[in-house]
Design an enzyme around this catalytic site. Structure first.
Site, PDB file in Angstrom:
ATOM      1  N   THR A 127       0.820  -1.206   0.000  1.00 39.29           N
ATOM      2  CA  THR A 127       0.000   0.000   0.000  1.00 39.29           C
ATOM      3  C   THR A 127       0.858   1.261   0.000  1.00 39.29           C
ATOM      4  O   THR A 127       2.004   1.251   0.475  1.00 39.29           O
ATOM      5  CB  THR A 127      -0.904   0.017   1.256  1.00 39.29           C
ATOM      6  N   ASP A 128       0.281   2.364  -0.499  1.00 39.76           N
ATOM      7  CA  ASP A 128       0.972   3.651  -0.454  1.00 39.76           C
ATOM      8  C   ASP A 128       1.105   4.187   0.966  1.00 39.76           C
ATOM      9  O   ASP A 128       1.929   5.081   1.228  1.00 39.76           O
ATOM     10  CB  ASP A 128       0.268   4.687  -1.335  1.00 39.76           C
ATOM     11  N   GLU A 129       0.354   3.656   1.904  1.00 41.22           N
ATOM     12  CA  GLU A 129       0.374   4.181   3.275  1.00 41.22           C
ATOM     13  C   GLU A 129       1.706   3.966   3.975  1.00 41.22           C
ATOM     14  O   GLU A 129       1.981   4.592   5.006  1.00 41.22           O
ATOM     15  CB  GLU A 129      -0.770   3.579   4.092  1.00 41.22           C
ATOM     16  N   TYR A 151      -1.319  -0.050  11.159  1.00 37.86           N
ATOM     17  CA  TYR A 151      -1.522  -0.803   9.916  1.00 37.86           C
ATOM     18  C   TYR A 151      -0.398  -0.549   8.934  1.00 37.86           C
ATOM     19  O   TYR A 151       0.210  -1.482   8.388  1.00 37.86           O
ATOM     20  CB  TYR A 151      -2.865  -0.429   9.280  1.00 37.86           C
ATOM     21  N   LYS A 155       2.507  -3.103   7.381  1.00 38.72           N
ATOM     22  CA  LYS A 155       2.714  -3.345   5.953  1.00 38.72           C
ATOM     23  C   LYS A 155       4.137  -2.986   5.542  1.00 38.72           C
ATOM     24  O   LYS A 155       4.759  -3.685   4.735  1.00 38.72           O
ATOM     25  CB  LYS A 155       1.710  -2.553   5.124  1.00 38.72           C
TER      26      LYS A 155
END
Length: 338
Positions: A127-129, A151, A155
């Site tokens: 993910t970009d997060e 989260y 990741k």
């Protein structure tokens, strides 16, 4: 080619499975597809109903953190496409432990099994997060990781593990990082299905803070096309961004959803901002576009319209899920979800 898909009964994983079995994306032509899914609250076998009769599909109910289950699942497969993850930021803020367990230890368990069995390619979906927040410009794949939520940190840890297995053991690992996904079959705790289903039911929608947080929106089918391209032609040990190319503030997104559902702003309830809420995400997709020919095909206008229509026509799919969430579907730690 035999493909193992972890989290294949979830939102993005099931789209990938439907795509590769029906040939509606890049022609991977698998001889077999095995889905490994724990079927937690957001995993749903109904997501696979359109392809359940395909003789190439096999479903294994199990946990990516269980070494015995994973070893048996990985054996005999040429490719692992790893979607399985805890992904809801609000849940991670309330309780981080399941995110660390599934996202980090689960990934390590899969990598160990793939290494042991000599799996040909391991595609790790992220993910970009993991980058945190960016005020202007867009992240490239070499940008330092600076996650802000439990989260995102979990990741980021799993990304680094996957890349470490390439560098240490020479495993054929590729990592993808995507922007915010939307489309059919998305569990109704996420913003677009939550807002759409609430509005279709005559309810209100919660808007965090001033609504100025910016996200790039990516249709789930475009995301899975990008994953398939990386799976087929991506360079081992590389990271590839998959984005949609349309940035909106949450307030702008809310306005579009209100219009699509025939509702007004009096249906919007301001709520306190999320803890550590990242202000803006933005991915540079030059690398995957130039190397692999990726380009998003589903415009946000078309994608949102089709998504609203899907939820309007598939109440039998989402109403039981929202009933488990309680109230209007906004997740709360005091509401049981299983």
């Amino acid at each position: 080619m035999r493909i193992l898909v972890t989290g294949g009964a979830g939102f993005i994983g099931s789209e990938y499975v439907r795509m590769v079995l029906t040939g509606t994306g890049p022609r991977l032509a698998p001889s077999a597809v095995t889905v490994l899914d724990k079927l937690t609250y957001s995993g749903n076998l109904a997501n696979l109903d359109p392809v359940r009769d395909d003789p190439r599909l096999r479903i294994v109910v199990g946990d990516v953190c269980d070494p015995a289950v994973v070893d048996q699942a990985v054996a005999g497969h040429d490719v692992v496409v790893h979607f399985a993850a805890e992904s809801h930021v609000d849940r991670s803020i309330h309780s981080a432990a399941p995110f660390i367990t599934t996202n980090v230890l689960g990934t390590q368990t899969l990598l160990d099994a793939a290494l042991r069995h000599g799996t040909g390619r391991f595609v790790h979906v992220s993910t970009d997060e993991v980058y945190g927040s960016i005020d202007s410009g867009s992240w490239t794949e070499t940008w330092p990781l600076a996650p802000n939520s439990p989260y995102a940190a979990a990741k980021a840890g799993s990304d680094l593990l996957a890349l470490a297995y390439h560098r240490t053991y020479g495993m054929d690992v590729v990592v993808t990082r995507c922007s915010n996904n939307y489309g059919p079959y998305q569990f109704p705790e996420k913003v677009i299905p939550l807002f759409v289903t609430n509005l279709l039911d005559g309810g209100n929608v919660p808007l965090y803070g001033d609504g100025g947080n910016v996200r790039d929106w990516l249709h789930v089918h475009d995301h899975c096309v990008g994953i398939a391209l990386v799976q087929d032609k991506g360079r081992p040990g590389e990271v590839y961004h998959i984005g949609g190319g349309t940035e909106l503030t949450n307030r702008e997104l809310t306005a579009r959803l209100l219009t699509a559902c025939g509702a007004d702003w009096d249906r919007v309830t301001p709520v306190a901002d999320r803890l550590g809420h990242d202000r803006r995400y933005s991915l540079d997709i030059t690398k995957i576009s130039e190397e692999l020919g990726y380009a998003p095909q589903v415009t946000l206008e078309r994608g949102l319209a089709e998504t609203v229509t899907w939820y309007r026509e598939n109440r039998a799919w989402w109403e039981p899920l929202k009933a488990r969430l309680g109230g209007e579907g906004t997740w709360r730690p005091d509401v049981p979800t299983r």
